[in-house]
Design an enzyme around this catalytic site. Sequence first.
Site, PDB file in Angstrom:
ATOM      1  N   LYS A  28       0.913  -1.167   0.080  1.00  0.00           N
ATOM      2  CA  LYS A  28       0.051  -0.060   0.166  1.00  0.00           C
ATOM      3  C   LYS A  28       0.978   1.095   0.082  1.00  0.00           C
ATOM      4  O   LYS A  28       1.794   1.129   0.562  1.00  0.00           O
ATOM      5  CB  LYS A  28      -1.028  -0.002   1.307  1.00  0.00           C
ATOM      6  CG  LYS A  28      -1.402   1.329   1.754  1.00  0.00           C
ATOM      7  CD  LYS A  28      -0.774   1.654   3.246  1.00  0.00           C
ATOM      8  CE  LYS A  28       0.095   2.703   3.466  1.00  0.00           C
ATOM      9  NZ  LYS A  28       0.607   2.827   4.664  1.00  0.00           N
ATOM     10  N   ASN A  70      12.218 -13.804   4.656  1.00  0.00           N
ATOM     11  CA  ASN A  70      12.476 -12.401   4.519  1.00  0.00           C
ATOM     12  C   ASN A  70      13.140 -11.677   5.885  1.00  0.00           C
ATOM     13  O   ASN A  70      13.970 -10.804   5.738  1.00  0.00           O
ATOM     14  CB  ASN A  70      11.342 -11.666   3.965  1.00  0.00           C
ATOM     15  CG  ASN A  70      10.912 -11.783   2.383  1.00  0.00           C
ATOM     16  OD1 ASN A  70      10.298 -12.880   2.215  1.00  0.00           O
ATOM     17  ND2 ASN A  70      11.205 -10.819   1.777  1.00  0.00           N
ATOM     18  N   SER A 151       7.829 -12.191   0.539  1.00  0.00           N
ATOM     19  CA  SER A 151       7.468 -11.157   0.309  1.00  0.00           C
ATOM     20  C   SER A 151       8.515 -10.142  -0.499  1.00  0.00           C
ATOM     21  O   SER A 151       9.611  -9.996  -0.464  1.00  0.00           O
ATOM     22  CB  SER A 151       7.209 -10.133   1.686  1.00  0.00           C
ATOM     23  OG  SER A 151       6.711  -8.897   1.299  1.00  0.00           O
ATOM     24  N   ALA A 157       9.081   0.073   5.891  1.00  0.00           N
ATOM     25  CA  ALA A 157       9.022   1.303   4.762  1.00  0.00           C
ATOM     26  C   ALA A 157       7.672   2.060   4.675  1.00  0.00           C
ATOM     27  O   ALA A 157       7.613   2.608   3.808  1.00  0.00           O
ATOM     28  CB  ALA A 157       9.584   0.666   3.706  1.00  0.00           C
ATOM     29  N   GLY A 158       6.746   1.533   5.441  1.00  0.00           N
ATOM     30  CA  GLY A 158       5.372   2.224   5.426  1.00  0.00           C
ATOM     31  C   GLY A 158       4.559   1.750   4.181  1.00  0.00           C
ATOM     32  O   GLY A 158       3.690   2.650   3.798  1.00  0.00           O
ATOM     33  N   LEU A 159       4.993   0.640   3.577  1.00  0.00           N
ATOM     34  CA  LEU A 159       4.227   0.182   2.394  1.00  0.00           C
ATOM     35  C   LEU A 159       3.258  -1.135   2.753  1.00  0.00           C
ATOM     36  O   LEU A 159       3.033  -1.791   1.788  1.00  0.00           O
ATOM     37  CB  LEU A 159       5.305  -0.343   1.489  1.00  0.00           C
ATOM     38  CG  LEU A 159       6.322   0.778   1.151  1.00  0.00           C
ATOM     39  CD1 LEU A 159       7.545   0.075   0.198  1.00  0.00           C
ATOM     40  CD2 LEU A 159       5.354   1.697  -0.063  1.00  0.00           C
ATOM     41  N   GLY A 160       3.069  -1.107   3.962  1.00  0.00           N
ATOM     42  CA  GLY A 160       1.578  -2.260   4.326  1.00  0.00           C
ATOM     43  C   GLY A 160       2.304  -3.650   4.353  1.00  0.00           C
ATOM     44  O   GLY A 160       1.431  -4.440   3.981  1.00  0.00           O
ATOM     45  N   SER A 161       3.546  -3.796   4.527  1.00  0.00           N
ATOM     46  CA  SER A 161       4.228  -5.220   4.603  1.00  0.00           C
ATOM     47  C   SER A 161       3.320  -6.343   5.731  1.00  0.00           C
ATOM     48  O   SER A 161       2.959  -7.169   5.509  1.00  0.00           O
ATOM     49  CB  SER A 161       5.612  -5.393   4.910  1.00  0.00           C
ATOM     50  OG  SER A 161       6.007  -4.818   5.890  1.00  0.00           O
ATOM     51  N   SER A 162       3.219  -5.538   6.698  1.00  0.00           N
ATOM     52  CA  SER A 162       2.651  -6.454   8.012  1.00  0.00           C
ATOM     53  C   SER A 162       1.148  -6.536   7.652  1.00  0.00           C
ATOM     54  O   SER A 162       0.416  -7.861   7.821  1.00  0.00           O
ATOM     55  CB  SER A 162       2.685  -5.647   9.484  1.00  0.00           C
ATOM     56  OG  SER A 162       1.926  -4.428   9.232  1.00  0.00           O
ATOM     57  N   ASP A 220      -4.368   0.024   5.773  1.00  0.00           N
ATOM     58  CA  ASP A 220      -3.575  -0.950   5.155  1.00  0.00           C
ATOM     59  C   ASP A 220      -4.132  -2.488   4.805  1.00  0.00           C
ATOM     60  O   ASP A 220      -3.952  -2.868   3.812  1.00  0.00           O
ATOM     61  CB  ASP A 220      -2.258  -1.186   6.056  1.00  0.00           C
ATOM     62  CG  ASP A 220      -1.226  -0.122   6.127  1.00  0.00           C
ATOM     63  OD1 ASP A 220      -1.799   1.137   5.835  1.00  0.00           O
ATOM     64  OD2 ASP A 220      -0.147  -0.206   6.464  1.00  0.00           O
TER      65      ASP A 220
END
Length: 412
Positions: A28, A70, A151, A157-162, A220
Amino acid sequence: MSSSMCHVLQGQCLLMHSTELIVSAPGKAILHGEHAVVHGKVALAVSVNLRTYLRLQPSSSGILRLHLPNIEVFASWDVSTLLPLRLPRAADPRDLNKLDLALFQRLHDFTGFTDEAPDTHSMAVLAFLYIYLSIFAESRELPAFTVTVCSELPTGAGLGSSAAFSVCLSAAMLSVQGAISLPPVHPESTARWRKEELELINIWAFQGERVIHGTPSGVDNAVGTWGGILRYCAGNITPLSRVPMLRILLTNTKIPRSTKLLVAGVRDKIKKFPSIMAPVLDSIDGISITCEQTLQEMANDATPEHYSVLEELMDINQHHLNVVGVGHASLDHLCRVTLARGLHSKLTGAGGGGCGITLLRPDTDSLVLQSVTRELRDCGYDCWETSIGVPGVQLHSASSVKGDVLSVLNSY
């Protein structure tokens, strides 16, 4: 027979007879409205075609395994040791307004993880076990399987990985449990769940996000579930219908930052200069609304003029974000490098470093893009040419998964 017992029996049947499941969910980014959304303004969140892939393989060994290469997590448990940790009864998804703190504490005690300075590894394991024990709360025996995750999203990084991780976990486990269907997947293709099933996936993914983040907004996991572009305002999340997929260059400056401190800094500036900052927030709100209208027009017929509007909005918003105090020299450099080649960029997310997005027109010259990417990577940044507005959580056939990803999923 109760519907819950039907789900249990269906889940057991799937475990005995099904082969593996492979699901994926996108990352995201925030297109417009970051920070202003905290103060009641509109934000537009978009799915990013960097995805998290999860493979679930049923097992008869009685061992539950979690492989997250990862982040170097390789954990396993005998399912008999997990039985005493379960909820006394299955949670009603309609009542999932907060975490079950008793289960959360039992998991902390069981794993030995402390609340102090939780790391990525421990929170991923806790989210996995929380969702697992909650979804299979009424099964006579806890199912054994191996979950392997690959992943494309960087963590932190604020990209919605969780959220992508939680969405994949929820979709896979709900499918095994029988609470949602297994849509047919043809060779070399993907499939999606029905609307009401996606809603259930999203509810459980939000629980995973609560485990990891405490008080998430829900944006997210909603993006990971639904995909596309979502409008967020005052706690209300609305997927936009019929929006275009856009190409972007996503850049991670790899400059660490604290979202909490950045949000607090913006709040302090608003208190100090209310007559100055209020119009800035209103303008950011107007940018989000204008962008939303433009994207809906582009779904019918995207023109060069539409792209010009999107580019101007990105430039204006980036200046506003610098005004509210969340810019950074690394992001300024990104904007200069791309603008020198006719491309337009802005930060995405909390700012203060982190990531930025650059809009790419359909006719962007590949040599220009290569030159920009090379210069940014020479600065130590990571860059990905990708797209936004892509589908949310999907069920995959093995042949529809990219070779490098499938290689990782098959390695454990």
